[in-house]
Design a protein around this motif. Structure first.
Motif: not given
Length: 328
Positions: A218-232
């Motif tokens: 197992v690895v820790y791996h997640s992102h907190n994207y901004g709204l426009w970054e989520r779209f991109q």
């Protein structure tokens, strides 16, 4: 065959401006407990922050520099693997931190269970700062592989026509993976801009090999994207997958609306389940959630339609292409 140095596994970490989290990732890789020697290789494509200094603090870490203009997800990994000495190649990214010091030997044990397994990908769990929705989505995504952790193409007729079956067989994540060097020598990573791991999985699956999922590596791996970054991000991923695999799926405007409504109803159910415990803490996430979901599905919808084949629109929507042009 194992290198004369005795190195059994080479851990490859591509980097560019990994930030403070990279130190924890690298330390977790170096602290793996194994009965055999392993090496850690950092391949960097032009970091301007402390990433290279962190990598060079430990003299056992091998650092490879590539020009930023030469970076490509598939090609860069191939460069690192070419210089690796291990019988197996473990791959993580600069923000994917092994949870336990047994991560590496668990991957090796899983791949050695069957000599036909070309590669093993491991479970991802969210960092503590991830949203409720991200945490639950990761749980549900990887739970889908537990019923069939070892996969091989056993139904060629279904494979030709069933996009869902193809997606299950192709999924592979080199954010947390181990591959056999002997198979990589025959089937290196395709030199593609995106989804090189799934493109590689397709090649080895079609060659008759198996892939495996490791619940315990197992690895820790997640992102907190901004709204426009989520779209991109959704745009880039969807455009790449459609270009690579040409999935025959509905792409009409109603698909976008159904996807958005479905995701939003799913997340509202999750909020209701957590209200007794989290209460007011869920107010802001609940307000943001429908917008985030819309950015995700609209980016994916437009990417699957290749930005209506308009170069200017693609350049505007693609984060990956902006990064390659040296823009934030």
């Amino acid at each position: 065959m194992m290198d004369a140095s005795g190195i059994r596994v080479s851990v490859v970490i591509p980097t560019k401006n990994g930030g403070s989290r990279f130190r924890s990732v690298l330390n977790a890789a170096l602290e793996q407990q194994t009965e055999w020697p392993f090496e850690v290789i950092v391949i960097d494509s032009g970091s301007s922050d402390e990433t290279l200094a962190i990598a060079r603090e430990n003299s056992t870490v091998r650092v490879i520099d590539v020009e930023p203009a030469d970076f490509q997800h598939g090609r860069t990994r191939n460069v690192a693997i070419q210089s690796a000495r291990g019988e197996y190649i473990a791959m993580i990214t600069q923000d994917a931190q092994p949870v336990a010091n047994t991560w590496l030997r668990t991957l090796v044990a899983d791949i050695e269970a069957d000599e036909q397994i070309a590669g093993v990908f491991g479970k991802h769990v969210a960092y503590d700062d991830a949203s409720l929705f991200t945490r639950e989505e990761l749980v549900q995504h990887f739970a889908g592989f537990e019923l069939q952790p070892v996969a091989q193409m056993t139904n060629p007729e279904r494979y030709l026509h069933d996009a869902g079956y193809q997606q299950f067989l192709y999924f592979f994540s080199d954010n947390n993976a181990l591959i056999r060097r002997s198979i990589w020598e025959r089937y290196p990573f395709p030199e593609v801009d995106f989804s090189e791991d799934q493109a590689w999985a397709r090649i080895v699956i079609e060659a008759g090999f198996k892939k495996a999922y490791s619940r315990d590596a197992v690895v820790y791996h997640s992102h907190n994207y901004g709204l426009w970054e989520r779209f991109q991000r959704s745009f880039d991923e969807s455009m790449a997958l459609d270009d690579l695999f040409h999935y025959d799926q509905p792409k009409g405007f109603l698909v976008l609306l159904r996807s958005w409504v479905g995701l939003t109803l799913r997340d509202l159910k999750l909020i209701r389940q957590h209200l007794p415990k989290d209460g007011w803490k869920l107010i802001l996430p609940a307000i943001r959630m429908p917008i985030d979901n819309f950015m995700r599905v609209s980016g994916g919808w437009l990417g699957a339609r290749a930005g209506f084949e308009c170069p200017a629109l693609i350049a505007f929507c693609s984060r990956d292409k902006k990064i390659k042009r040296g823009k934030r």
